[in-house]
Design a protein around this motif. Structure first.
Motif, PDB file in Angstrom:
ATOM      1  N   ILE A 196      49.335   5.154   4.211  1.00 21.52           N
ATOM      2  CA  ILE A 196      48.621   4.737   5.421  1.00 21.52           C
ATOM      3  C   ILE A 196      47.408   5.627   5.660  1.00 21.52           C
ATOM      4  N   ARG A 197      47.571   6.937   5.497  1.00 13.70           N
ATOM      5  CA  ARG A 197      46.460   7.867   5.758  1.00 13.70           C
ATOM      6  C   ARG A 197      45.269   7.648   4.831  1.00 13.70           C
ATOM      7  N   THR A 198      45.517   7.213   3.603  1.00 15.53           N
ATOM      8  CA  THR A 198      44.402   7.029   2.661  1.00 15.53           C
ATOM      9  C   THR A 198      43.510   5.854   3.021  1.00 15.53           C
ATOM     10  N   THR A 199      44.003   4.943   3.871  1.00 14.29           N
ATOM     11  CA  THR A 199      43.229   3.734   4.166  1.00 14.29           C
ATOM     12  C   THR A 199      42.988   3.497   5.653  1.00 14.29           C
ATOM     13  N   CYS A 200      43.246   4.476   6.498  1.00 12.21           N
ATOM     14  CA  CYS A 200      43.190   4.229   7.943  1.00 12.21           C
ATOM     15  C   CYS A 200      41.846   4.525   8.598  1.00 12.21           C
ATOM     16  N   LYS A 201      40.870   5.014   7.854  1.00  5.23           N
ATOM     17  CA  LYS A 201      39.583   5.406   8.459  1.00  5.23           C
ATOM     18  C   LYS A 201      38.872   4.261   9.161  1.00  5.23           C
ATOM     19  N   ASN A 202      39.219   3.033   8.824  1.00  2.30           N
ATOM     20  CA  ASN A 202      38.601   1.850   9.428  1.00  2.30           C
ATOM     21  C   ASN A 202      38.971   1.699  10.902  1.00  2.30           C
ATOM     22  N   TYR A 203      40.093   2.296  11.321  1.00  3.76           N
ATOM     23  CA  TYR A 203      40.552   2.101  12.696  1.00  3.76           C
ATOM     24  C   TYR A 203      41.034   3.369  13.398  1.00  3.76           C
ATOM     25  N   VAL A 204      41.239   4.488  12.675  1.00  2.00           N
ATOM     26  CA  VAL A 204      41.678   5.723  13.319  1.00  2.00           C
ATOM     27  C   VAL A 204      41.376   6.918  12.413  1.00  2.00           C
TER      28      VAL A 204
ATOM     29  N   PRO B 215      50.015   3.738  13.438  1.00  2.00           N
ATOM     30  CA  PRO B 215      49.177   2.537  13.534  1.00  2.00           C
ATOM     31  C   PRO B 215      48.723   2.068  12.153  1.00  2.00           C
ATOM     32  N   LEU B 216      48.670   0.770  11.990  1.00  2.00           N
ATOM     33  CA  LEU B 216      48.242   0.174  10.727  1.00  2.00           C
ATOM     34  C   LEU B 216      46.964  -0.635  10.885  1.00  2.00           C
ATOM     35  N   GLY B 217      46.438  -0.685  12.083  1.00  2.00           N
ATOM     36  CA  GLY B 217      45.210  -1.416  12.315  1.00  2.00           C
ATOM     37  C   GLY B 217      44.972  -1.638  13.791  1.00  2.00           C
ATOM     38  N   MET B 218      43.922  -2.382  14.061  1.00  2.00           N
ATOM     39  CA  MET B 218      43.538  -2.685  15.433  1.00  2.00           C
ATOM     40  C   MET B 218      43.377  -4.193  15.568  1.00  2.00           C
ATOM     41  N   MET B 219      43.695  -4.702  16.750  1.00  2.00           N
ATOM     42  CA  MET B 219      43.523  -6.143  16.976  1.00  2.00           C
ATOM     43  C   MET B 219      42.745  -6.372  18.258  1.00  2.00           C
ATOM     44  N   THR B 220      41.880  -7.369  18.184  1.00  2.00           N
ATOM     45  CA  THR B 220      41.049  -7.754  19.312  1.00  2.00           C
ATOM     46  C   THR B 220      41.196  -9.257  19.515  1.00  2.00           C
ATOM     47  N   PHE B 221      41.482  -9.644  20.749  1.00  2.46           N
ATOM     48  CA  PHE B 221      41.670 -11.060  21.066  1.00  2.46           C
ATOM     49  C   PHE B 221      40.448 -11.593  21.803  1.00  2.46           C
ATOM     50  N   MET B 222      40.085 -12.839  21.493  1.00  2.00           N
ATOM     51  CA  MET B 222      38.944 -13.479  22.132  1.00  2.00           C
ATOM     52  C   MET B 222      39.406 -14.719  22.892  1.00  2.00           C
ATOM     53  N   PRO B 223      39.494 -14.593  24.224  1.00  2.00           N
ATOM     54  CA  PRO B 223      39.908 -15.743  25.039  1.00  2.00           C
ATOM     55  C   PRO B 223      38.940 -16.906  24.873  1.00  2.00           C
ATOM     56  N   VAL B 224      39.326 -18.029  25.299  1.00  2.00           N
ATOM     57  CA  VAL B 224      38.592 -19.283  25.200  1.00  2.00           C
ATOM     58  C   VAL B 224      38.611 -19.793  23.753  1.00  2.00           C
TER      59      VAL B 224
ATOM     60  N   PHE C 170      41.694  -5.655  12.324  1.00  2.00           N
ATOM     61  CA  PHE C 170      40.988  -4.680  11.494  1.00  2.00           C
ATOM     62  C   PHE C 170      42.025  -3.716  10.938  1.00  2.00           C
ATOM     63  N   SER C 171      42.123  -3.683   9.628  1.00  2.00           N
ATOM     64  CA  SER C 171      43.045  -2.792   8.948  1.00  2.00           C
ATOM     65  C   SER C 171      42.348  -2.384   7.657  1.00  2.00           C
ATOM     66  N   GLU C 172      43.098  -2.199   6.588  1.00  2.00           N
ATOM     67  CA  GLU C 172      42.446  -1.948   5.310  1.00  2.00           C
ATOM     68  C   GLU C 172      41.592  -3.159   4.936  1.00  2.00           C
ATOM     69  N   LYS C 173      42.105  -4.353   5.252  1.00  2.00           N
ATOM     70  CA  LYS C 173      41.360  -5.604   5.124  1.00  2.00           C
ATOM     71  C   LYS C 173      41.184  -6.165   6.531  1.00  2.00           C
TER      72      LYS C 173
END
Length: 160
Positions: free
Chosen positions: A10-18, A68-77, A84-87
């Protein structure tokens, strides 16, 4: 689960989100964040020579660890979710999925590893807000694209 190898993976690929040095969170039994500054912890038998992974393994004997393995963002409507994770993923959710999983703010998702065990729970946290009441919340399992994508990311990161 090989916890040490999973943490390294996890640490080798987490720079995208933490920040890799702020990856893990200690979570209490009420699912609230205690700290994520692992480098400043001096109890649990931790020494200056211990690697990040060794420190986490020592802490894990007494505490729950959230990775944590990534971040998620929701878009209403639009009923969309960007993950956002490694991919990166862009998911079109059904109204039901959106109602079940959506949050107003960005959330980290990952696994809470129960103290002293290999048992983990897939969930999300608002720890990216750095609020005093930041906490971990279990994601309810369902057979939908959103949950299946999160579960796929989790399984790719866990090393047996």
């Amino acid at each position: 689960m090989n916890l040490s190898e999973t943490i390294k993976n996890i640490r080798t690929t987490c720079k995208n989100y933490v920040d890799p040095d702020l990856l893990a969170f200690i979570i209490d039994d009420e699912n609230h964040m205690i700290t994520n500054n692992i480098s400043e912890i001096t109890k649990y038998g931790i020494t200056d020579e211990d690697t990040y992974e060794e420190k986490l393994l020592k802490i894990h004997e007494s505490e729950n660890i959230y990775l944590p393995l990534g971040m998620m963002t929701f878009m209403p409507v639009l009923n969309e979710c960007d993950i956002f994770s490694e991919k990166d993923y862009n998911l079109q959710l059904t109204s039901e999925e959106f109602s079940q999983y959506a949050d107003e703010k960005e959330r980290l998702f990952g696994i809470l590893i129960k103290r002293g065990s290999d048992e983990y729970i897939i969930g999300k946290s608002d720890t990216c807000s750095c609020s005093v009441d930041s906490c971990f919340e279990k994601l309810e399992k369902s057979d939908c694209e959103f949950y299946n994508t999160i579960e796929k990311i989790v399984k790719e990161k866990i090393i047996d």
